[in-house]
Design an enzyme around this catalytic site. Structure first.
Site, PDB file in Angstrom:
ATOM      1  N   GLU A   1     -21.528  26.208 -13.324  1.00 26.18           N
ATOM      2  CA  GLU A   1     -21.942  27.423 -14.032  1.00 26.18           C
ATOM      3  C   GLU A   1     -20.942  28.522 -13.741  1.00 26.18           C
ATOM      4  O   GLU A   1     -20.922  29.089 -12.648  1.00 26.18           O
ATOM      5  CB  GLU A   1     -23.344  27.899 -13.630  1.00 26.18           C
ATOM      6  CG  GLU A   1     -23.781  29.129 -14.428  1.00 26.18           C
ATOM      7  CD  GLU A   1     -25.099  29.707 -13.986  1.00 26.18           C
ATOM      8  OE1 GLU A   1     -25.183  30.950 -13.828  1.00 26.18           O
ATOM      9  OE2 GLU A   1     -26.056  28.927 -13.790  1.00 26.18           O
TER      10      GLU A   1
ATOM     11  N   ASN B   1     -31.526  24.712  -9.576  1.00 26.19           N
ATOM     12  CA  ASN B   1     -30.495  25.729  -9.726  1.00 26.19           C
ATOM     13  C   ASN B   1     -30.512  26.739  -8.583  1.00 26.19           C
ATOM     14  O   ASN B   1     -31.514  27.403  -8.334  1.00 26.19           O
ATOM     15  CB  ASN B   1     -30.705  26.464 -11.054  1.00 26.19           C
ATOM     16  CG  ASN B   1     -29.594  27.444 -11.343  1.00 26.19           C
ATOM     17  OD1 ASN B   1     -28.434  27.072 -11.471  1.00 26.19           O
ATOM     18  ND2 ASN B   1     -29.935  28.725 -11.445  1.00 26.19           N
ATOM     19  N   GLU B   2     -29.379  26.814  -7.879  1.00 24.33           N
ATOM     20  CA  GLU B   2     -29.137  27.831  -6.860  1.00 24.33           C
ATOM     21  C   GLU B   2     -30.230  27.901  -5.804  1.00 24.33           C
ATOM     22  O   GLU B   2     -30.653  28.982  -5.387  1.00 24.33           O
ATOM     23  CB  GLU B   2     -28.930  29.205  -7.514  1.00 24.33           C
ATOM     24  CG  GLU B   2     -27.697  29.244  -8.404  1.00 24.33           C
ATOM     25  CD  GLU B   2     -27.480  30.590  -9.080  1.00 24.33           C
ATOM     26  OE1 GLU B   2     -28.444  31.392  -9.128  1.00 24.33           O
ATOM     27  OE2 GLU B   2     -26.372  30.846  -9.569  1.00 24.33           O
TER      28      GLU B   2
ATOM     29  N   TRP C   1     -34.511  24.976 -13.251  1.00 23.86           N
ATOM     30  CA  TRP C   1     -34.387  26.297 -12.645  1.00 23.86           C
ATOM     31  C   TRP C   1     -35.632  26.597 -11.790  1.00 23.86           C
ATOM     32  O   TRP C   1     -35.570  27.327 -10.828  1.00 23.86           O
ATOM     33  CB  TRP C   1     -34.225  27.363 -13.718  1.00 23.86           C
ATOM     34  CG  TRP C   1     -32.821  27.738 -14.044  1.00 23.86           C
ATOM     35  CD1 TRP C   1     -32.239  28.951 -13.831  1.00 23.86           C
ATOM     36  CD2 TRP C   1     -31.804  26.923 -14.658  1.00 23.86           C
ATOM     37  NE1 TRP C   1     -30.932  28.939 -14.269  1.00 23.86           N
ATOM     38  CE2 TRP C   1     -30.640  27.704 -14.780  1.00 23.86           C
ATOM     39  CE3 TRP C   1     -31.765  25.606 -15.117  1.00 23.86           C
ATOM     40  CZ2 TRP C   1     -29.474  27.228 -15.346  1.00 23.86           C
ATOM     41  CZ3 TRP C   1     -30.598  25.120 -15.680  1.00 23.86           C
ATOM     42  CH2 TRP C   1     -29.467  25.927 -15.784  1.00 23.86           C
TER      43      TRP C   1
END
Length: 440
Positions: free
Chosen positions: A308, A227-228, A180
């Site tokens: 997710e 993540n993202e 993350w």
């Protein structure tokens, strides 16, 4: 076949037996002797010898004004084409599993059994974990295995412990690691966002994979980028793949982008041989897709996953949303795996959040925990189907939507001598996919 009530900001489905013409803000009933399929935009006459009462969503003989039973038949072809089922899972990230580590062993083992033991509870075959980075990434901070470039400790945190415990219950468990965030030293002496995709980060990921092996957590089958966030230049992905192979992690496949869909990943796979080689056996992973059919992903030889999904509320509405999504992500999007947050809601009291999780475990001092409804919805698939089974394609008629709402997915064993049919008629609105509810 869908409508928007006045003042509403999203479309809704008409109940079976009712229809909506384009631009209309209300549903209308079919006249006697005609019927409307779920989400159909018009009425149709019944076949000879069959009938339909006013407002009913199917045909039958004889008509029953007070209650209508639809005689709907399907042919399930065990030899039909399909997609390989890659397993559904849950996510341990953002410190949502923090307090589980502190539970008394008796209750801790019960919780872990409900989550991972085959044929018991959720029986998750996939576990996605955060690669800790000393950063606040949700509801707390997960420690990094490398505070500094010259520092390495594989004993920090609890994700390796969680993987070991999960694999103790299911040795076939598939593990997916994703960062993350990263420590500030990644990318240069002072740490820079522009140099994030650097050799520093590759070394950092390889060290984490080695820690997984050294701590007994075992092999990590899938590795994400971040993540993202932007997934970087394709050359970095190619270098990462070659570095993993050189370090002995050729079995670890790559997932991109773990966020919003990016069509350039498929385009590069089709046009850039080195990039295609780097992504071989990997997947395009997107977050809470709702309706995002992208058939070009699998045509390019990549898996297509929901890596997710929206947080799973522990109540029945959350269970209904999750159960629908388990089926309909395949029916709508051709996705063969999905993971939801959070595996367990196990955070300190007073931390703001949605309390999403398959089990509530927030009292290690008493041992109290609560098994939530979504576990049993999950079990309808995971207790009966193994990774590697085949999900029969919608175009064959062996999976699809039901005439009056709901969906069905057929799984067959690799030998084609066993099958599992999962049917859902679930309600409960999802947080993000507002219109995706099953008709009454």
């Amino acid at each position: 076949g869908r409508h928007a009530s006045r003042g509403s900001d999203h479309c809704q489905s008409c109940n079976a037996g009712r229809f909506s013409v384009a631009g209309s803000s209300e549903c209308q009933a079919c006249s006697a002797g005609k019927f409307a399929l779920f989400e159909s935009g018009h009425c149709a006459w019944c076949a000879a010898g069959r009938s339909a009462a006013i407002g009913l969503g199917g045909v039958g003989s004889p008509p029953q004004p007070s209650r209508f039973e639809c005689n709907e038949g399907f042919t399930l072809d065990g030899n039909a084409s399909g997609r390989t089922y890659d397993g559904h899972g849950a996510i341990s990230a953002g410190a949502t599993s923090r307090l589980l580590f502190d539970y008394p062993s008796t209750y801790q083992e019960q919780i872990l059994d409900f989550l991972f033991l085959p044929k018991f509870g959720a029986a998750f075959p996939v576990l996605k974990v955060e690669i800790g980075a000393d950063s606040q990434t949700g509801y707390g901070t997960e420690p990094s295995h490398m505070h500094r470039r010259s520092d390495l400790s594989c004993s920090r945190g609890y994700e390796f412990w969680l993987i070991r415990e999960a694999r103790h219950r299911n040795p076939k468990l598939l593990v997916y690691g994703l960062a993350w965030s990263v420590p500030s030293w990644i990318g240069g002496p002072l740490g820079t966002t522009g140099a994030f995709h650097s050799q520093d980060y590759i070394n950092y990921l390889v060290a984490w994979l080695r820690c997984a092996e050294q701590t007994g957590a075992g092999a990590v089958q899938y590795l994400g980028n971040r993540n993202e966030r932007a997934w970087g230049p394709p050359e970095w992905t190619i270098t990462l793949r070659r570095s993993l192979d050189a370090a002995g992690f050729n079995h670890t496949r790559l997932i991109l982008p773990d966020g919003e869909y990016d069509e350039s990943i498929v385009n590069l796979t089709l046009t850039h041989p080195a990039f295609a080689e780097a992504m071989e056996g990997g997947a395009v992973g997107v977050h809470h897709p709702c309706y995002l059919p992208r058939h070009e992903v699998q045509l390019a030889g990549l898996k297509y996953w929901d890596t997710e999904d929206q947080g799973v509320r522990g109540d029945w509405a959350g269970a209904g949303c999750w159960g629908r999504t388990l089926n309909q992500n395949f029916v709508k999007n051709n996705m063969t795996s999905m993971s939801a947050r959070s595996l367990v809601w196990s955070v300190y009291g007073g931390v703001s959040g949605d309390s999403d999780g398959f089990i509530d475990a927030v009292q290690p001092w008493s041992g109290n925990y609560l098994v939530r409804s979504p576990i049993w919805v999950t079990a309808h698939t995971t207790q009966f189907v193994d990774v590697g089974w085949v999900m029969l394609d919608v175009l064959t008629g062996s999976s699809g939507y039901l005439q009056r709402g709901g969906s069905y997915v057929t799984y067959v064993s690799p030998e084609r001598n066993q099958f599992v049919l999962v049917v859902e008629k679930l309600h409960g609105a999802c947080r993000m996919c507002h219109a995706e509810t099953t008709a009454a």
